[in-house]
Design a protein around this motif. Sequence first.
Motif, PDB file in Angstrom:
ATOM      1  N   GLY A  25       0.818  -1.212   0.000  1.00  0.00           N
ATOM      2  CA  GLY A  25       0.000   0.000   0.000  1.00  0.00           C
ATOM      3  C   GLY A  25       0.848   1.257   0.000  1.00  0.00           C
ATOM      4  N   LEU A  26       1.955   1.245   0.765  1.00  0.00           N
ATOM      5  CA  LEU A  26       2.851   2.405   0.783  1.00  0.00           C
ATOM      6  C   LEU A  26       3.516   2.606  -0.578  1.00  0.00           C
ATOM      7  CD1 LEU A  26       4.555   2.038   4.296  1.00  0.00           C
ATOM      8  CD2 LEU A  26       2.845   3.732   3.583  1.00  0.00           C
ATOM      9  N   THR A  29       1.140   4.248  -2.669  1.00  0.00           N
ATOM     10  CA  THR A  29       1.008   5.654  -2.287  1.00  0.00           C
ATOM     11  C   THR A  29       2.118   6.480  -2.916  1.00  0.00           C
ATOM     12  OG1 THR A  29      -0.033   5.061  -0.189  1.00  0.00           O
ATOM     13  CG2 THR A  29       0.965   7.247  -0.324  1.00  0.00           C
ATOM     14  N   PHE A  30       3.366   5.988  -2.839  1.00  0.00           N
ATOM     15  CA  PHE A  30       4.497   6.748  -3.379  1.00  0.00           C
ATOM     16  C   PHE A  30       4.478   6.819  -4.900  1.00  0.00           C
ATOM     17  CE2 PHE A  30       6.599   5.443   0.751  1.00  0.00           C
ATOM     18  CZ  PHE A  30       6.427   6.688   1.332  1.00  0.00           C
ATOM     19  N   GLY A  32       1.752   7.203  -6.478  1.00  0.00           N
ATOM     20  CA  GLY A  32       0.623   8.066  -6.805  1.00  0.00           C
ATOM     21  C   GLY A  32      -0.656   7.329  -7.126  1.00  0.00           C
ATOM     22  N   ALA A  34      -2.531   5.423  -5.002  1.00  0.00           N
ATOM     23  CA  ALA A  34      -3.497   5.460  -3.905  1.00  0.00           C
ATOM     24  C   ALA A  34      -4.160   6.818  -3.776  1.00  0.00           C
ATOM     25  CB  ALA A  34      -2.819   5.078  -2.594  1.00  0.00           C
ATOM     26  N   GLY A  35      -3.475   7.870  -4.156  1.00  0.00           N
ATOM     27  CA  GLY A  35      -4.056   9.207  -4.079  1.00  0.00           C
ATOM     28  C   GLY A  35      -4.261   9.660  -2.647  1.00  0.00           C
ATOM     29  N   TYR A  37      -6.435   8.904  -0.600  1.00  0.00           N
ATOM     30  CA  TYR A  37      -7.018   7.884   0.285  1.00  0.00           C
ATOM     31  C   TYR A  37      -5.976   6.849   0.717  1.00  0.00           C
ATOM     32  CZ  TYR A  37     -11.271   9.855  -1.661  1.00  0.00           C
ATOM     33  OH  TYR A  37     -12.248  10.711  -2.053  1.00  0.00           O
ATOM     34  N   TRP A  38      -4.714   7.220   0.652  1.00  0.00           N
ATOM     35  CA  TRP A  38      -3.665   6.249   0.960  1.00  0.00           C
ATOM     36  C   TRP A  38      -3.778   5.612   2.347  1.00  0.00           C
ATOM     37  CZ3 TRP A  38      -0.237   6.789   4.915  1.00  0.00           C
ATOM     38  CH2 TRP A  38      -0.118   8.056   5.492  1.00  0.00           C
ATOM     39  N   PRO A  39      -4.223   6.347   3.412  1.00  0.00           N
ATOM     40  CA  PRO A  39      -4.331   5.645   4.709  1.00  0.00           C
ATOM     41  C   PRO A  39      -5.337   4.498   4.661  1.00  0.00           C
ATOM     42  CG  PRO A  39      -4.377   8.019   5.029  1.00  0.00           C
ATOM     43  CD  PRO A  39      -4.516   7.773   3.566  1.00  0.00           C
ATOM     44  N   VAL A  41      -6.151   2.804   1.953  1.00  0.00           N
ATOM     45  CA  VAL A  41      -5.572   1.745   1.112  1.00  0.00           C
ATOM     46  C   VAL A  41      -4.573   0.915   1.915  1.00  0.00           C
ATOM     47  CG1 VAL A  41      -4.127   1.281  -0.909  1.00  0.00           C
ATOM     48  CG2 VAL A  41      -5.928   3.023  -1.023  1.00  0.00           C
ATOM     49  N   VAL A  42      -3.695   1.586   2.651  1.00  0.00           N
ATOM     50  CA  VAL A  42      -2.684   0.862   3.451  1.00  0.00           C
ATOM     51  C   VAL A  42      -3.353   0.009   4.511  1.00  0.00           C
ATOM     52  CG1 VAL A  42      -0.755   1.130   5.062  1.00  0.00           C
ATOM     53  CG2 VAL A  42      -0.866   2.558   3.004  1.00  0.00           C
TER      54      VAL A  42
END
Length: 200
Positions: A25-26, A29-30, A32, A34-35, A37-39, A41-42
């Motif tokens: 998930g991280l 996020t990096f 791009g 996840a946008g 809403y990354w928390p 997603v992780v």
Amino acid sequence: MATSKVLGYLESRKNLTGGACGLLGLVLTFTGVAGPYWPVVVAGLYGAGALIAPPERPAPPTFPDPSAQLDAVREDFAKLGGYLADVDLPPALGTRLTELTGLLAALLEPGWVAEVLAQAPEGVHTLSRAVRQDVPEAVDTFVRTRWWTRLTPGTEPPEHHLERQLTVLHEEAERLASVLRDAEARRQESHTRYLEDRSQ
């Protein structure tokens, strides 16, 4: 107690799998993906990983193998020998008992005999029962009954029962020796057939 549970969970498959999915998930996020809403997603990937991880299973109990069991039986046989040395038996019964203990000692001899015996769990059980239960109980009941017989003469001599018991135990040990001998004979025959088939 609570600390050990926490440490146990940290080392569990669920946490490790969830952590691996959380790292994915991280990465998303990096990159791009996840946008904003990354928390979610992780956390979602961590939870999914924890759910799909195989459950923890307790390790099955370990029991001593037949070789280790034989070592323990040998120690008990030595104790039995010390006990029997202090028992006063009539000469005929003493000879019968010596024959039995000699056969048991041969079966318990360390080395290749023990290796063959270790492959026969029932044989180990038979020896264990003879050393730890049958022989000491037969001799002890004889000693106690003989004392009472002196107080009440005319009853059946306890020597008869001990002789019958020792005979049965000797026959049982002989049967075990015969089974082990037959197993070795079959092994030899199998090797002979293998060599003959190989040479054809």
